[in-house]
Each structure stands twice: as C-alpha cells, then as structure tokens.
Design an enzyme around this catalytic site. Structure first.
Site, PDB file in Angstrom:
ATOM      1  CG  HIS A  50      -0.343  -0.330   2.521  1.00  0.00           C
ATOM      2  ND1 HIS A  50       0.698   0.361   3.076  1.00  0.00           N
ATOM      3  CD2 HIS A  50      -0.636  -1.312   3.400  1.00  0.00           C
ATOM      4  CE1 HIS A  50       1.007  -0.169   4.244  1.00  0.00           C
ATOM      5  NE2 HIS A  50       0.226  -1.201   4.464  1.00  0.00           N
TER       6      HIS A  50
HETATM    7  P1  TYD Z   1      -2.380  -3.675   7.424  1.00  0.00           P
HETATM    8  O1  TYD Z   1      -2.344  -2.252   7.007  1.00  0.00           O
HETATM    9  O2  TYD Z   1      -2.943  -4.667   6.482  1.00  0.00           O
HETATM   10  O3  TYD Z   1      -0.937  -4.149   7.872  1.00  0.00           O
HETATM   11  P2  TYD Z   1       0.404  -4.197   6.979  1.00  0.00           P
HETATM   12  O4  TYD Z   1       0.588  -2.845   6.405  1.00  0.00           O
HETATM   13  O5  TYD Z   1       1.476  -4.555   7.928  1.00  0.00           O
HETATM   14  O6  TYD Z   1       0.239  -5.225   5.923  1.00  0.00           O
HETATM   15  O7  TYD Z   1      -3.168  -3.737   8.799  1.00  0.00           O
HETATM   16  C1  TYD Z   1      -3.727  -4.939   9.341  1.00  0.00           C
HETATM   17  C2  TYD Z   1      -4.964  -4.592  10.148  1.00  0.00           C
HETATM   18  O8  TYD Z   1      -4.644  -3.770  11.257  1.00  0.00           O
HETATM   19  C3  TYD Z   1      -5.994  -3.820   9.323  1.00  0.00           C
HETATM   20  O9  TYD Z   1      -7.279  -4.311   9.669  1.00  0.00           O
HETATM   21  C4  TYD Z   1      -5.864  -2.390   9.795  1.00  0.00           C
HETATM   22  C5  TYD Z   1      -5.371  -2.546  11.234  1.00  0.00           C
HETATM   23  N1  TYD Z   1      -4.472  -1.443  11.642  1.00  0.00           N
HETATM   24  C6  TYD Z   1      -4.907  -0.541  12.605  1.00  0.00           C
HETATM   25  O10 TYD Z   1      -6.033  -0.622  13.116  1.00  0.00           O
HETATM   26  N2  TYD Z   1      -4.059   0.446  13.003  1.00  0.00           N
HETATM   27  C7  TYD Z   1      -2.817   0.581  12.471  1.00  0.00           C
HETATM   28  O11 TYD Z   1      -2.053   1.517  12.855  1.00  0.00           O
HETATM   29  C8  TYD Z   1      -2.381  -0.355  11.467  1.00  0.00           C
HETATM   30  C9  TYD Z   1      -1.021  -0.241  10.847  1.00  0.00           C
HETATM   31  C10 TYD Z   1      -3.241  -1.354  11.099  1.00  0.00           C
END
Ligand code: TYD
Length: 138
Positions: A50
């Site tokens: 992302h």
């Molecule tokens: P995600 O963005 O998919 O993690 P990564 O970038 O490591 O692949 O996040 C996983 C889940 O956690 C998603 O449901 C969003 C939640 N999340 C939060 O609630 N707060 C945060 O600060 C982050 C980074 C994720």
C-alpha cells in the site's frame, strides 16, 4: 521526490548492553503519533502493499531481519533491514511491500499520523493514477 532515506541511530550502549533512542523530530524527520510492530510473519508472507496519502513511516527491525520493496511506480528499490540501529524513512505516497521476514523478526514502525484506513491506497493501479496527479502538483 526522494523515495526513501536510510537512517542510522546513535549507539548509546556500554558494557551493560545496547541502547538506541528514537526521538521524534530529531533522529527521524517527523513527530511520532503512532508506533506499531509486526512479528510472527514468516518468509512466505508479503505485508504492506500500500501507499499512504498522508502518512510517513520509519521502519526498523529491532530484532531479526526483513526486506522492504519501495517504488514510486517508476523506480524500484529493495532495502534490507537487519540492524536495530538502522532504519528506513518512507515519505507519503510511496508504495511499499515488506517481506522475507526472519522467524525472529520484530519490525517496529513509527508514523506521523494516527491510523486512518481511508488514507491508505491498497490498489496498485489506483496508486499509479494518483501518483500522476501527485507529481503534477508537487
Ligand atoms: P495492514 O495495514 O494490512 O498491515 P500491513 O501494512 O502490515 O500489511 O493492517 C492490518 C490490520 O490492522 C488492518 O485491519 C488495519 C489494522 N491497523 C490498525 O487498526 N491500526 C494501524 O495503525 C495499522 C497499521 C493497522
């Protein structure tokens, strides 16, 4: 626009062990609003995938190792995170993917924002579209 910046923190360790300090606005280029860490991801997992419209990040493997692929849609680089004293700063609107986690990897992420799912771009085609406008406006 710079895609990333490598940061080396000071080693305040002594004979008792290591100590690394990360001060918002001083050792990293923003004030810290959020910290999270990723662990328990194995070598087959790809995380991230992302870009963020508003968030800037600093990533540091405080234990173990991982890799970060960074692209702006044109250039592409891979940074290996393998020292608790070394980090990568990633500005907003840069696409990133974290992968190749060692079993003991603990990847600490600092951000300048509180979490807001709506500022995440999770579709690469959409990212490329938004980047065209972003580059025009910069
Ligand atoms: P995600 O963005 O998919 O993690 P990564 O970038 O490591 O692949 O996040 C996983 C889940 O956690 C998603 O449901 C969003 C939640 N999340 C939060 O609630 N707060 C945060 O600060 C982050 C980074 C994720």
């Amino acid at each position: 626009m710079e895609m990333y910046k490598l940061l080396t923190f000071k080693d305040l360790g002594d004979e008792r062990g290591k100590l690394v300090v990360i001060e918002g606005g001083q050792s990293i280029p923003f004030d810290i609003a959020r910290a999270f860490y990723i662990y328990g991801s194995d070598s087959t997992v790809v995380r991230g995938q992302h870009a963020n419209r508003n968030s800037e990040f600093v990533l540091v493997n405080v234990a173990g190792t991982s890799k970060v692929m960074i692209t702006d849609g044109t250039r592409k680089e891979v940074v290996e995170l393998n020292k608790p004293m070394e980090a990568v700063y990633i500005p907003k609107m840069i696409w990133k993917e974290m992968y190749d986690f060692s079993p003991d990897s603990v990847l600490l992420v600092l951000a300048n924002t509180h979490y807001d799912g709506s500022e995440y771009i999770r579709d690469f085609d959409e990212y490329i579209r938004e980047m065209k406008n972003f580059n025009k406006d910069e």
